[in-house]
Design a protein around this motif. Structure first.
Motif, PDB file in Angstrom:
ATOM      1  N   SER A   1       1.115   4.310  -2.994  1.00 21.18           N
ATOM      2  CA  SER A   1       1.034   5.831  -2.489  1.00 21.18           C
ATOM      3  C   SER A   1       2.049   6.393  -2.940  1.00 21.18           C
ATOM      4  O   SER A   1       2.119   7.604  -3.475  1.00 21.18           O
ATOM      5  CB  SER A   1       0.633   5.681  -0.924  1.00 21.18           C
ATOM      6  OG  SER A   1       0.439   7.225  -0.637  1.00 21.18           O
TER       7      SER A   1
ATOM      8  N   VAL B   1      -7.573   4.173   3.423  1.00 26.18           N
ATOM      9  CA  VAL B   1      -7.659   3.023   2.744  1.00 26.18           C
ATOM     10  C   VAL B   1      -8.876   2.360   2.868  1.00 26.18           C
ATOM     11  O   VAL B   1      -9.393   1.295   2.163  1.00 26.18           O
ATOM     12  CB  VAL B   1      -6.500   2.050   2.801  1.00 26.18           C
ATOM     13  CG1 VAL B   1      -6.567   1.472   4.363  1.00 26.18           C
ATOM     14  CG2 VAL B   1      -6.295   1.004   1.878  1.00 26.18           C
TER      15      VAL B   1
ATOM     16  N   GLU C   1      -0.452  -6.027   2.955  1.00 28.65           N
ATOM     17  CA  GLU C   1      -1.492  -5.214   2.465  1.00 28.65           C
ATOM     18  C   GLU C   1      -1.675  -5.423   0.975  1.00 28.65           C
ATOM     19  O   GLU C   1      -2.597  -5.935   0.567  1.00 28.65           O
ATOM     20  CB  GLU C   1      -0.923  -3.937   2.972  1.00 28.65           C
ATOM     21  CG  GLU C   1      -1.149  -3.460   4.438  1.00 28.65           C
ATOM     22  CD  GLU C   1      -0.967  -2.230   4.915  1.00 28.65           C
ATOM     23  OE1 GLU C   1      -1.275  -1.259   3.904  1.00 28.65           O
ATOM     24  OE2 GLU C   1      -0.436  -2.025   5.740  1.00 28.65           O
TER      25      GLU C   1
ATOM     26  N   THR D   1       0.768  -1.294   0.026  1.00 28.14           N
ATOM     27  CA  THR D   1      -0.088   0.223   0.060  1.00 28.14           C
ATOM     28  C   THR D   1       1.002   1.240  -0.253  1.00 28.14           C
ATOM     29  O   THR D   1       0.606   2.167  -0.834  1.00 28.14           O
ATOM     30  CB  THR D   1      -0.951  -0.079   1.124  1.00 28.14           C
ATOM     31  OG1 THR D   1      -1.596  -1.151   1.325  1.00 28.14           O
ATOM     32  CG2 THR D   1      -1.576   1.081   1.078  1.00 28.14           C
ATOM     33  N   GLU D   2       1.818   1.392   0.956  1.00 24.60           N
ATOM     34  CA  GLU D   2       2.687   2.380   1.038  1.00 24.60           C
ATOM     35  C   GLU D   2       3.520   2.563  -0.550  1.00 24.60           C
ATOM     36  O   GLU D   2       3.726   3.723  -0.952  1.00 24.60           O
ATOM     37  CB  GLU D   2       3.802   2.153   1.989  1.00 24.60           C
ATOM     38  CG  GLU D   2       4.853   3.402   2.290  1.00 24.60           C
ATOM     39  CD  GLU D   2       5.561   3.031   3.602  1.00 24.60           C
ATOM     40  OE1 GLU D   2       6.318   4.307   4.051  1.00 24.60           O
ATOM     41  OE2 GLU D   2       5.888   1.936   4.024  1.00 24.60           O
TER      42      GLU D   2
ATOM     43  N   GLN E   1      -8.653  -0.686  -2.795  1.00 25.79           N
ATOM     44  CA  GLN E   1      -7.670  -0.034  -2.043  1.00 25.79           C
ATOM     45  C   GLN E   1      -6.506   0.531  -2.978  1.00 25.79           C
ATOM     46  O   GLN E   1      -6.048   1.811  -2.612  1.00 25.79           O
ATOM     47  CB  GLN E   1      -6.967  -1.568  -1.512  1.00 25.79           C
ATOM     48  CG  GLN E   1      -5.961  -1.522  -0.361  1.00 25.79           C
ATOM     49  CD  GLN E   1      -5.551  -2.663   0.175  1.00 25.79           C
ATOM     50  OE1 GLN E   1      -5.577  -3.684  -0.546  1.00 25.79           O
ATOM     51  NE2 GLN E   1      -5.091  -2.537   1.226  1.00 25.79           N
TER      52      GLN E   1
ATOM     53  N   GLY F   1      -4.240   8.525  -0.168  1.00 18.93           N
ATOM     54  CA  GLY F   1      -3.116   7.921   0.536  1.00 18.93           C
ATOM     55  C   GLY F   1      -3.575   6.693   1.494  1.00 18.93           C
ATOM     56  O   GLY F   1      -4.667   6.387   1.513  1.00 18.93           O
ATOM     57  N   SER F   2      -2.519   6.042   2.074  1.00 16.77           N
ATOM     58  CA  SER F   2      -2.987   4.721   2.641  1.00 16.77           C
ATOM     59  C   SER F   2      -3.559   5.158   3.886  1.00 16.77           C
ATOM     60  O   SER F   2      -4.293   4.177   4.383  1.00 16.77           O
ATOM     61  CB  SER F   2      -1.377   4.365   3.218  1.00 16.77           C
ATOM     62  OG  SER F   2      -0.638   5.074   3.846  1.00 16.77           O
ATOM     63  N   GLU F   3      -3.666   6.411   4.675  1.00 19.62           N
ATOM     64  CA  GLU F   3      -4.415   6.494   5.843  1.00 19.62           C
ATOM     65  C   GLU F   3      -6.105   6.475   5.453  1.00 19.62           C
ATOM     66  O   GLU F   3      -6.770   6.400   6.384  1.00 19.62           O
ATOM     67  CB  GLU F   3      -4.071   7.777   6.477  1.00 19.62           C
ATOM     68  CG  GLU F   3      -4.482   9.013   5.704  1.00 19.62           C
ATOM     69  CD  GLU F   3      -3.335   9.586   4.786  1.00 19.62           C
ATOM     70  OE1 GLU F   3      -3.355  10.595   4.326  1.00 19.62           O
ATOM     71  OE2 GLU F   3      -2.241   8.778   4.412  1.00 19.62           O
TER      72      GLU F   3
ATOM     73  N   THR G   1      -5.604   4.416  -2.015  1.00 17.34           N
ATOM     74  CA  THR G   1      -4.090   4.672  -1.642  1.00 17.34           C
ATOM     75  C   THR G   1      -3.661   5.491  -2.675  1.00 17.34           C
ATOM     76  O   THR G   1      -2.785   6.492  -2.466  1.00 17.34           O
ATOM     77  CB  THR G   1      -3.393   3.211  -1.895  1.00 17.34           C
ATOM     78  OG1 THR G   1      -4.038   2.750  -0.983  1.00 17.34           O
ATOM     79  CG2 THR G   1      -2.069   3.498  -1.314  1.00 17.34           C
ATOM     80  N   SER G   2      -3.852   5.572  -4.139  1.00 15.19           N
ATOM     81  CA  SER G   2      -3.373   6.256  -5.084  1.00 15.19           C
ATOM     82  C   SER G   2      -3.839   7.760  -4.802  1.00 15.19           C
ATOM     83  O   SER G   2      -3.052   8.918  -5.222  1.00 15.19           O
ATOM     84  CB  SER G   2      -3.428   5.769  -6.205  1.00 15.19           C
ATOM     85  OG  SER G   2      -3.117   4.530  -6.547  1.00 15.19           O
TER      86      SER G   2
END
Length: 241
Positions: free
Chosen positions: A38, A188, A56, A34-35, A176, A184-186, A180-181
């Protein structure tokens, strides 16, 4: 050159970061899939080093997401040595594959070889579905009907959602990946964002928003842009001249 290294092994991340920085590369690191998506979407690296077994999002999902917007070289660095894993990674869009443990000299040689293939100024495609034409270079959307062409105004976020779907036309784009893109991952788990923006896009782009033919929901998974409901999704994709 900007390189993103994505791996869940902190010791390997640290060693590669030190080694590549010493060789003059700008290094970005991600500790999970995921990171990685992002950072890739925000920083647009020139080259990727990706592990397959990340939490993830796994490496294959990361490759598929990256290929939605980038032709930058992807080098898989993985402990998986099976022929099937290599074939899956290459079919997903990877350019090369190195099995752990590896020689640093070999890895650097493969990076140098791939860096010579970094794309330069490729033309952006113009994609059509139904009566809609999307120009990725100009970031414009036009609908044609009744002999007239009308520019469709999209908000910046609507454009981001549409662009990611267009660049992955015919393929499933998971919730997801989209969250994420774009946010951001926060964010998700904030699927309400997607439902809102997909509803808005359908109102602007679908002939009958309540019965979408192109912007489709894959229940429990994500969304898919179908360019031609009755034919191959890639049939309307053409390079801009």
């Amino acid at each position: 050159m900007k390189i993103l290294i994505a791996d869940d092994d902190p010791q390997l991340l640290r060693a590669l970061r030190i080694t590549l920085t010493a060789k003059g590369y700008e290094v970005l690191v991600a500790r999970n899939g995921t990171e990685a998506v992002s950072i890739a979407a925000e920083r647009r690296p020139d080259l990727y080093l990706l592990d397959l077994g990340m939490p993830e999002l796994d490496g294959l999902e990361v490759i598929q997401a990256i290929r939605g917007w980038s032709d930058a070289p992807i080098l898989v660095v993985s402990g998986r040595s099976g022929a099937g894993d290599k074939v899956d990674a290459l079919d997903a869009g990877a350019d090369d594959y190195v099995t752990k443990p590896f020689s640093v000299d070999e890895l650097l040689a493969r990076i140098r070889a791939l860096s010579r293939r970094v794309p330069q100024g490729d033309a952006e495609p113009v994609v059509a579905f139904g009566d809609v034409s999307v120009d990725l270079a100009a970031k414009s959307v036009v609908r044609t009907g009744g002999g007239e062409s009308v520019h469709v105004r999209l908000t910046p976020t609507e454009w981001q959602v549409l662009e990611l779907l267009v660049r992955n036309a015919g393929r499933l784009v998971t919730r997801q990946m989209l969250l994420t893109s774009i946010w951001g991952s926060e964010h998700v788990t904030d699927t309400g964002y997607l439902r809102l923006y997909m509803s808005q896009l359908r109102k602007k782009l679908e002939p009958v928003p309540s019965e979408p033919r192109h912007l489709l929901t894959e229940a429990g998974m994500g969304y898919r842009l179908v360019l031609r409901p009755d034919g191959p999704a890639s049939a309307s994709l053409a390079e801009k001249g």
